[in-house]
Scaffold this motif. Structure first.
Motif, PDB file in Angstrom:
ATOM      1  N   ASN A  46       0.619  -1.118  -0.151  1.00 37.49           N
ATOM      2  CA  ASN A  46       0.034  -0.034   0.099  1.00 37.49           C
ATOM      3  C   ASN A  46       0.722   1.260  -0.128  1.00 37.49           C
ATOM      4  N   TRP A  47       2.107   1.117   0.132  1.00 39.14           N
ATOM      5  CA  TRP A  47       2.994   2.454   0.017  1.00 39.14           C
ATOM      6  C   TRP A  47       2.939   2.899  -1.362  1.00 39.14           C
ATOM      7  N   GLY A  48       2.673   2.145  -2.637  1.00 39.18           N
ATOM      8  CA  GLY A  48       2.639   2.645  -3.755  1.00 39.18           C
ATOM      9  C   GLY A  48       4.148   2.553  -4.289  1.00 39.18           C
ATOM     10  N   LEU A  49       5.076   2.002  -3.563  1.00 38.86           N
ATOM     11  CA  LEU A  49       6.361   2.102  -4.159  1.00 38.86           C
ATOM     12  C   LEU A  49       6.809   1.084  -5.013  1.00 38.86           C
ATOM     13  N   PRO A  50       7.643   1.197  -5.934  1.00 41.44           N
ATOM     14  CA  PRO A  50       7.891  -0.180  -6.924  1.00 41.44           C
ATOM     15  C   PRO A  50       8.906  -1.189  -6.209  1.00 41.44           C
ATOM     16  N   LEU A  51       8.223  -1.972  -5.427  1.00 38.51           N
ATOM     17  CA  LEU A  51       8.916  -3.008  -4.786  1.00 38.51           C
ATOM     18  C   LEU A  51       8.240  -4.388  -5.205  1.00 38.51           C
ATOM     19  N   ARG A  52       9.131  -5.178  -5.352  1.00 42.35           N
ATOM     20  CA  ARG A  52       9.065  -6.460  -5.864  1.00 42.35           C
ATOM     21  C   ARG A  52       8.993  -7.461  -4.269  1.00 42.35           C
ATOM     22  N   ILE A  53       8.199  -7.963  -3.876  1.00 37.88           N
ATOM     23  CA  ILE A  53       8.257  -8.401  -2.404  1.00 37.88           C
ATOM     24  C   ILE A  53       8.015 -10.063  -2.762  1.00 37.88           C
ATOM     25  N   ASP A  54       8.849 -10.837  -1.898  1.00 39.94           N
ATOM     26  CA  ASP A  54       8.893 -12.101  -1.761  1.00 39.94           C
ATOM     27  C   ASP A  54       8.974 -12.551  -0.296  1.00 39.94           C
ATOM     28  N   ILE A  55       7.922 -13.510  -0.042  1.00 44.42           N
ATOM     29  CA  ILE A  55       8.183 -13.884   1.750  1.00 44.42           C
ATOM     30  C   ILE A  55       8.465 -15.293   1.811  1.00 44.42           C
ATOM     31  N   VAL A  56       9.410 -15.458   2.613  1.00 42.83           N
ATOM     32  CA  VAL A  56       9.730 -17.245   3.047  1.00 42.83           C
ATOM     33  C   VAL A  56       9.633 -17.192   4.553  1.00 42.83           C
ATOM     34  N   GLU A  57       9.581 -18.511   4.898  1.00 40.94           N
ATOM     35  CA  GLU A  57       9.200 -18.835   6.121  1.00 40.94           C
ATOM     36  C   GLU A  57      10.263 -19.131   7.094  1.00 40.94           C
ATOM     37  N   ASN A  58      11.652 -19.482   6.578  1.00 42.81           N
ATOM     38  CA  ASN A  58      12.921 -19.786   7.444  1.00 42.81           C
ATOM     39  C   ASN A  58      14.039 -19.401   6.402  1.00 42.81           C
ATOM     40  N   GLY A  59      15.231 -19.612   7.326  1.00 45.81           N
ATOM     41  CA  GLY A  59      16.697 -19.255   6.676  1.00 45.81           C
ATOM     42  C   GLY A  59      16.906 -20.025   5.425  1.00 45.81           C
ATOM     43  N   PHE A  60      16.309 -21.305   5.593  1.00 41.62           N
ATOM     44  CA  PHE A  60      16.833 -22.152   4.549  1.00 41.62           C
ATOM     45  C   PHE A  60      16.085 -21.796   3.033  1.00 41.62           C
ATOM     46  N   ASP A  61      14.819 -21.519   3.332  1.00 40.83           N
ATOM     47  CA  ASP A  61      13.913 -21.259   2.005  1.00 40.83           C
ATOM     48  C   ASP A  61      14.537 -19.942   1.529  1.00 40.83           C
ATOM     49  N   GLY A  62      15.023 -18.901   2.648  1.00 42.39           N
ATOM     50  CA  GLY A  62      15.630 -17.691   2.115  1.00 42.39           C
ATOM     51  C   GLY A  62      16.656 -17.697   1.197  1.00 42.39           C
ATOM     52  N   LEU A  63      17.772 -18.748   1.849  1.00 37.70           N
ATOM     53  CA  LEU A  63      18.889 -18.792   0.902  1.00 37.70           C
ATOM     54  C   LEU A  63      18.637 -19.474  -0.557  1.00 37.70           C
ATOM     55  N   PRO A  70       7.384  -4.236  17.672  1.00 38.34           N
ATOM     56  CA  PRO A  70       6.668  -4.448  16.295  1.00 38.34           C
ATOM     57  C   PRO A  70       7.550  -3.655  15.335  1.00 38.34           C
ATOM     58  N   ILE A  71       6.860  -4.414  14.104  1.00 39.04           N
ATOM     59  CA  ILE A  71       7.731  -3.678  12.754  1.00 39.04           C
ATOM     60  C   ILE A  71       7.540  -2.269  12.860  1.00 39.04           C
ATOM     61  N   PRO A  72       8.706  -1.680  12.485  1.00 44.47           N
ATOM     62  CA  PRO A  72       8.787  -0.073  12.318  1.00 44.47           C
ATOM     63  C   PRO A  72       8.501   0.267  11.021  1.00 44.47           C
ATOM     64  N   PHE A  73       7.280   0.365  10.490  1.00 47.67           N
ATOM     65  CA  PHE A  73       7.084   0.443   9.277  1.00 47.67           C
ATOM     66  C   PHE A  73       7.365   2.065   8.900  1.00 47.67           C
ATOM     67  N   PRO A  74       7.005   3.034   9.456  1.00 51.33           N
ATOM     68  CA  PRO A  74       7.514   4.343   9.094  1.00 51.33           C
ATOM     69  C   PRO A  74       9.092   4.390   8.726  1.00 51.33           C
ATOM     70  N   GLU A  75       9.719   3.727   9.580  1.00 50.11           N
ATOM     71  CA  GLU A  75      11.274   3.878   9.298  1.00 50.11           C
ATOM     72  C   GLU A  75      11.641   3.122   8.123  1.00 50.11           C
ATOM     73  N   LEU A  76      10.907   1.907   7.935  1.00 48.60           N
ATOM     74  CA  LEU A  76      11.261   1.094   6.382  1.00 48.60           C
ATOM     75  C   LEU A  76      10.762   1.728   5.415  1.00 48.60           C
ATOM     76  N   ARG A  77       9.655   2.573   5.618  1.00 49.53           N
ATOM     77  CA  ARG A  77       9.154   3.241   4.342  1.00 49.53           C
ATOM     78  C   ARG A  77      10.201   4.271   3.971  1.00 49.53           C
ATOM     79  N   GLY A  78      10.547   4.968   4.844  1.00 45.39           N
ATOM     80  CA  GLY A  78      11.624   6.019   4.878  1.00 45.39           C
ATOM     81  C   GLY A  78      13.081   5.438   3.980  1.00 45.39           C
ATOM     82  N   TYR A  79      13.419   4.395   4.596  1.00 48.58           N
ATOM     83  CA  TYR A  79      14.194   3.735   3.990  1.00 48.58           C
ATOM     84  C   TYR A  79      14.084   3.221   2.658  1.00 48.58           C
ATOM     85  N   PHE A  80      13.199   2.784   2.411  1.00 49.33           N
ATOM     86  CA  PHE A  80      12.561   2.130   0.963  1.00 49.33           C
ATOM     87  C   PHE A  80      12.575   3.368  -0.018  1.00 49.33           C
TER      88      PHE A  80
END
Length: 205
Positions: A96-113, A180-190
């Motif tokens: 919902n930020w409207g930024l050009p982000l391509r997001i993928d989500i995994v559940e653990n480190g192995f899947d992340g690697l 909790p997830i610091p979304f304002p800080e993350l939004r500024g970062y992205f």
């Protein structure tokens, strides 16, 4: 982001196709359907079909069109988080930020690697406590690979600093936030990350 299909008039997508188009996991797509974020139905055989217009509307909020060319300034984000509620928060909020982000989500480190091996993201957001391979192991494995030194790593974890240090600490270049997830800080970062990508693209001509 370039997302193409063999049949541009196809009125629906499978769960796998929708996950690929949205850049998220199958579990995230299923959760989005259950939460009403995507419109879907089930075939007689029990297979979920997701309405194309629903997927396109979701992509439009991210400035991406199905079948379009690469989105300028797109930042690829991989999120390693095992809690479904946090997975959903990341997906819905960041989309919902409207930024050009391509997001993928995994559940653990192995899947992340495995995901990094297929295509390295620009930014990794990782929890530290996950089943199987945790965030500590994942980060150590990634930072041991010289080819991945350009990938930013952000830790978002409820662990206390003393507990993190007791597990060997984190590399100096890893940014850490508490839950909790610091979304304002993350939004500024992205926002800054997208701007930097656009500037680099213009510099290359």
């Amino acid at each position: 982001m370039s997302t193409t299909l063999q049949d541009p008039d196809q009125p629906y997508f499978s769960t796998t196709q929708a996950a690929k188009l949205l850049g998220v996991s199958l579990g995230t797509v299923q959760q989005m359907v259950e939460d009403g974020l995507l419109q879907a139905w089930k075939t007689a055989g029990g297979h979920r079909r997701i309405l194309r217009e629903s997927v396109e509307a979701h992509l439009a909020r991210r400035g991406v069109a199905v079948g379009s060319g690469s989105g300028s300034g797109e930042v690829r984000v991989l999120i390693a988080e095992d809690e479904p509620i946090f997975q959903e928060l990341y997906e819905v909020t960041m989309t919902n930020w409207g930024l050009p982000l391509r997001i993928d989500i995994v559940e653990n480190g192995f899947d992340g690697l495995m995901a990094v091996g297929r295509q390295a993201p620009d930014v990794l957001i990782v929890d530290l406590l996950m089943p199987g391979m945790d965030g500590f192991e994942m980060i150590r494995a990634l930072r041991a690979n010289a080819a991945l030194t350009g990938m930013d790593i952000i830790v978002v974890s409820a662990m206390e600093e003393d507990d993190i240090q007791a597990r060997g600490g984190l590399p100096a270049d890893v940014v850490r936030y508490a839950k909790p997830i610091p979304f304002p800080e993350l939004r500024g970062y992205f926002q800054a990350k997208v701007a930097a990508k656009l500037k680099a693209q213009r510099a290359r001509g």
